[in-house]
Design an enzyme around this catalytic site. Structure first.
Site, PDB file in Angstrom:
ATOM      1  N   HIS A   1       0.855  -1.185   0.000  1.00 24.46           N
ATOM      2  CA  HIS A   1       0.000   0.000   0.000  1.00 24.46           C
ATOM      3  C   HIS A   1       0.893   1.237   0.000  1.00 24.46           C
ATOM      4  O   HIS A   1       2.066   1.172   0.395  1.00 24.46           O
ATOM      5  CB  HIS A   1      -0.895   0.011   1.228  1.00 24.46           C
ATOM      6  CG  HIS A   1      -1.976  -1.018   1.194  1.00 24.46           C
ATOM      7  ND1 HIS A   1      -3.018  -1.018   2.094  1.00 24.46           N
ATOM      8  CD2 HIS A   1      -2.196  -2.077   0.375  1.00 24.46           C
ATOM      9  CE1 HIS A   1      -3.827  -2.021   1.835  1.00 24.46           C
ATOM     10  NE2 HIS A   1      -3.339  -2.693   0.797  1.00 24.46           N
TER      11      HIS A   1
ATOM     12  N   GLU B   1       1.206   3.826   1.881  1.00 21.98           N
ATOM     13  CA  GLU B   1       1.832   4.189   3.153  1.00 21.98           C
ATOM     14  C   GLU B   1       3.015   3.278   3.457  1.00 21.98           C
ATOM     15  O   GLU B   1       4.080   3.753   3.876  1.00 21.98           O
ATOM     16  CB  GLU B   1       0.803   4.086   4.298  1.00 21.98           C
ATOM     17  CG  GLU B   1      -0.400   5.001   4.135  1.00 21.98           C
ATOM     18  CD  GLU B   1      -1.584   4.343   3.419  1.00 21.98           C
ATOM     19  OE1 GLU B   1      -2.724   4.752   3.685  1.00 21.98           O
ATOM     20  OE2 GLU B   1      -1.365   3.433   2.590  1.00 21.98           O
TER      21      GLU B   1
ATOM     22  N   CYS C   1      -5.701   2.020   6.116  1.00 21.01           N
ATOM     23  CA  CYS C   1      -6.357   0.784   6.538  1.00 21.01           C
ATOM     24  C   CYS C   1      -5.674   0.305   7.823  1.00 21.01           C
ATOM     25  O   CYS C   1      -4.697   0.898   8.285  1.00 21.01           O
ATOM     26  CB  CYS C   1      -6.250  -0.274   5.436  1.00 21.01           C
ATOM     27  SG  CYS C   1      -4.571  -0.904   5.191  1.00 21.01           S
TER      28      CYS C   1
ATOM     29  N   CYS D   1      -1.869  -0.462   7.385  1.00 23.89           N
ATOM     30  CA  CYS D   1      -1.026   0.727   7.248  1.00 23.89           C
ATOM     31  C   CYS D   1      -0.958   1.516   8.545  1.00 23.89           C
ATOM     32  O   CYS D   1       0.078   2.099   8.881  1.00 23.89           O
ATOM     33  CB  CYS D   1      -1.537   1.594   6.109  1.00 23.89           C
ATOM     34  SG  CYS D   1      -1.332   0.790   4.499  1.00 23.89           S
TER      35      CYS D   1
END
Length: 162
Positions: A47, A49, A77, A80
């Site tokens: 992801h 991040e 999420c 992350c």
């Protein structure tokens, strides 16, 4: 946040990339940026991040990002958020929140970033949402929009334990 939006645009235009952008800043200086690379890398943890956290930690040869602010176009999420906690990020600033986009962008267990931070006893971690929210939300499906059903295990229907 504008730089995170630029990263989201870059991710949307990159084969295998996706439209979530992240930037790490310290002392008003951009240290690192990235976008979602999950499909590109065949890595469900890539992801925006986490890509950005990994990149900066490798560059600095450290595991601690104390004093850094993480800007992201979408509320992080659970995965992350936990990565940010483990990295010692001091502040998370996000654009579009859970209520402004379709649920497919979040794990189905309805855990929230704030819950993870509270449960981790990280009272020193600041979180701020809704920054350029409309501009950020424009990248993502709206809550009421139909979306294709996928076989992504993180987004399948789950039932709470009885």
């Amino acid at each position: 946040m504008r730089l995170a939006i630029e990263q989201a645009q870059l991710g949307a235009m990159t084969p295998g990339g996706a439209e979530v952008g992240a930037v790490l800043v310290k002392g008003g200086r951009v240290a690192c940026s990235g976008f979602n690379e999950s499909e590109m890398r065949h890595d469900p943890t890539a992801h925006a991040e986490i890509v950005t956290i990994r990149r900066l930690c490798a560059q600095l040869r450290t595991n601690s990002l104390e004093g850094y602010t993480l800007y992201c176009t979408l509320q992080p999420c659970g995965m992350c958020t936990m990565a940010s906690l483990w990295a010692g990020v001091s502040r998370i600033v996000y654009g579009a929140g859970r209520d402004e986009v379709h649920a497919l962008y979040f794990e189905s267990r309805h855990n929230d970033t704030v819950d993870f931070i509270r449960d981790a006893f990280r009272h020193d971690l600041e979180i701020e949402g809704g920054i350029l929210a409309e501009e950020c939300a424009a990248f993502y499906a709206k809550p009421q929009e139909p979306v294709p059903e996928g076989d992504d295990p993180a987004h399948g229907h789950t039932e709470p334990p009885h």
